[in-house]
Design an enzyme around this catalytic site. Structure first.
Site, PDB file in Angstrom:
ATOM      1  N   SER A 116       0.817  -1.212   0.000  1.00 17.02           N
ATOM      2  CA  SER A 116       0.000   0.000   0.000  1.00 17.02           C
ATOM      3  C   SER A 116       0.854   1.266   0.000  1.00 17.02           C
ATOM      4  CB  SER A 116      -0.948  -0.047   1.203  1.00 17.02           C
ATOM      5  OG  SER A 116      -1.934   0.947   1.118  1.00 17.02           O
ATOM      6  N   ASP A 172      10.243   5.306 -10.092  1.00 13.90           N
ATOM      7  CA  ASP A 172       9.848   5.916 -11.361  1.00 13.90           C
ATOM      8  C   ASP A 172      10.538   7.258 -11.607  1.00 13.90           C
ATOM      9  OD1 ASP A 172       8.286   3.841 -12.184  1.00 13.90           O
ATOM     10  OD2 ASP A 172       6.356   4.783 -11.739  1.00 13.90           O
ATOM     11  N   LYS A 174      -0.638  -4.110  -3.268  1.00 13.62           N
ATOM     12  CA  LYS A 174      -1.943  -3.531  -2.929  1.00 13.62           C
ATOM     13  C   LYS A 174      -1.998  -2.137  -3.536  1.00 13.62           C
ATOM     14  CE  LYS A 174      -5.098  -2.253   0.792  1.00 13.62           C
ATOM     15  NZ  LYS A 174      -5.317  -0.856   0.352  1.00 13.62           N
TER      16      LYS A 174
END
Length: 502
Positions: A310, A321, A335
């Site tokens: 999460s 990224d 998740k």
């Protein structure tokens, strides 16, 4: 808006002929539920609800025994939520709401395990309780329970037959009282441990220096986490740190607002995370602000494992990224959805998945997880190892030895591990770790275990040996690039299989 609407409707429920009548009124009146109304080709939502109401009334009037309408209502609500097949969507009754509140504030008696449980149980795949992550310093963590372990029995009762409410009622309770749990690890390792319930406090951050490396362990994302992370960064600056490790292993997540604030301390522009839904007001992009960034041009390694979930995955994905960190460890939990708790009154609510979150490269990792840039896995136990491990845990000899020798040094631990190996043929590295876990059960948890932690050691080696760390991080692929590669490979595989069939 939602709270106001439900607070107006809730008294109507008390006066209604049946609880189902209230449910119909709520759905037809609420805009948030009306958005989800989609008529089928043959039967409208209203016809479904009319039938449901009729069945509710018929059962209440004609069942062989008199039955409380609240029992029928709660059963219908649980069935409605469970029918979605989403483990994160559920009906929250009074007891569950109390448990949720306790978990948020961190004041409850329990064993300190973040758990999940499949909805359906079959003989082929029993619905054991799955440990997502142990909570730092808790009885479960000190007993050596790991992310990925399954609880097969609690106090001798099989867990596949239990509801999540039943599981929580057994694991939580009076502080100082014992609860017995049977753990299955891997395919064949099974052992029983007795955990003594303690006051569980939701932890957040621990930090320290390893040489010139700032080591930051984020345990969970709570409202206090950004401030605690700032304390760590201020400390690292006074120690003149040269690089840092962010340890997100066994971090089950937490508040999205908290992780955004933390991520902004490392990311100075562009998106941190976005949420997407078929509901327009759930679509949002959370961008970094340059004036909130504390760390720039710093070599950073992020540690992840299957217990990282999460919000922990939001931070790991955002740093990956943006090519700001190198990921080491094991693929994360996966998740990638966002839930909201919607109150239905003073003592009940529903928790509903309303959106999915996407990393800066526009990738959702739900049920997929985030792969590390360098995978470092602990050795798997062989069948012989599993038998020895089970025998060792059941014999309880380590606990007895540590009880008799509470002041063991590292040299003592090494000698005892060598003795144990004569009867239990496991690696001395693992045996030393098991002795340490037992020794630390009555102590505050140590910040790290460099003797055993091969993932942390791998991270330290990378920081020491890579002169051009920025080039290393720049060479990694974003999650979107990895996803597209995987899709292309799947397409090629499917095409090859189709050609072979011809």
């Amino acid at each position: 808006m939602k709270q106001c609407l439900f607070s107006k409707l809730y008294p109507m429920y008390r006066r209604a002929v049946s609880a189902a009548s209230f449910f119909i009124i709520s759905i037809l009146a609420s805009q948030c539920f009306a958005q989800s109304a989609v008529e089928s080709d043959h039967v409208s939502n209203f016809q479904y609800l009319k039938t449901l109401n009729s069945v509710f009334d018929f059962v209440q009037r004609n069942y062989v025994d008199e039955i409380d309408p609240k029992t029928l209502y709660e059963g219908a609500m649980k069935g409605l939520m469970n029918s979605l097949g989403d483990p994160y969507t559920s009906y929250l009754d009074t007891d569950t709401i109390r448990d949720l509140s306790d978990t948020t504030t961190g004041n409850f008696g329990g064993v300190g395990l973040t758990i999940s449980k499949p909805i359906e149980s079959t003989p082929e795949k029993p619905a054991y309780v799955e440990v997502a992550s142990p909570i730092e310093d808790s009885p479960g963590a000190k007993a050596g329970i790991l992310a990925g372990d399954c609880i097969t029995e609690i106090n001798g009762k099989p867990t596949p037959e239990m509801t999540m409410d039943g599981v929580l009622s057994l694991l939580r309770g009076e502080i100082g009282e014992p609860v017995s749990v049977t753990i299955r690890r891997g395919k064949n390792v099974t052992f029983t441990v007795e955990l003594v319930r303690a006051l569980i406090e939701v932890p957040t951050v621990k930090f320290g220096m390893i040489g010139r490396t700032g080591y930051l362990r984020i345990i969970q994302f709570t409202p206090d986490t950004p401030a605690r992370v700032q304390e760590a960064l201020d400390f690292f600056k006074t120690e003149r740190y040269e690089n840092m490790i962010i340890d997100l292993r066994d971090n089950p997540g937490g508040l999205i607002t908290s992780v955004i604030d933390v991520a902004n301390k490392f990311i100075d522009n562009g998106p941190i995370v976005s949420t997407k839904s078929r509901i327009s007001y759930e679509n949002a992009v959370f961008n970094a602000a340059a004036d909130k960034t504390e760390v720039r041009n710093m070599p950073i390694i992020v540690l992840i494992n299957r217990g990282s979930a999460s919000a922990a995955e939001i931070l790991a994905g955002a740093l990956k990224d943006n090519h700001l960190a190198y990921l080491v460890g094991q693929r994360s939990y996966g998740k990638g959805s966002v839930q909201q708790v919607i109150p239905l009154g003073d003592d009940e609510a529903i928790k509903l998945t309303m959106a999915r979150y996407y990393t800066p490269s526009d990738t959702n990792i739900d049920k997929i997880g985030i792969p590390p840039d360098l995978e470092v896995l602990y050795p798997e136990l062989t069948e012989e190892d599993e038998r020895a491990y089970s025998a060792l845990m059941e014999a309880n000899v380590i606990a007895e030895h540590v009880e008799a020798h509470p002041e063991m040094t590292e040299a003592d631990i090494a000698r005892y591990a060598a003795e144990l190996r004569r009867d239990y043929p496991l690696s001395e590295l693992l045996l030393r770790r098991l002795v340490r876990i037992q020794l630390w059960r009555k102590q505050p948890s140590h910040l790290y275990d460099l003797d055993y932690d091969i993932q942390l050691n791998a991270a330290l080696d990378i920081l020491r040996k890579n002169a051009d760390f920025r080039a290393l991080v720049r060479s990694t692929k974003t999650l979107k690039e990895l996803q597209l590669e995987a899709e292309a490979e799947d397409g090629e595989l499917n095409a090859a299989e189709a050609a072979a069939e011809k």
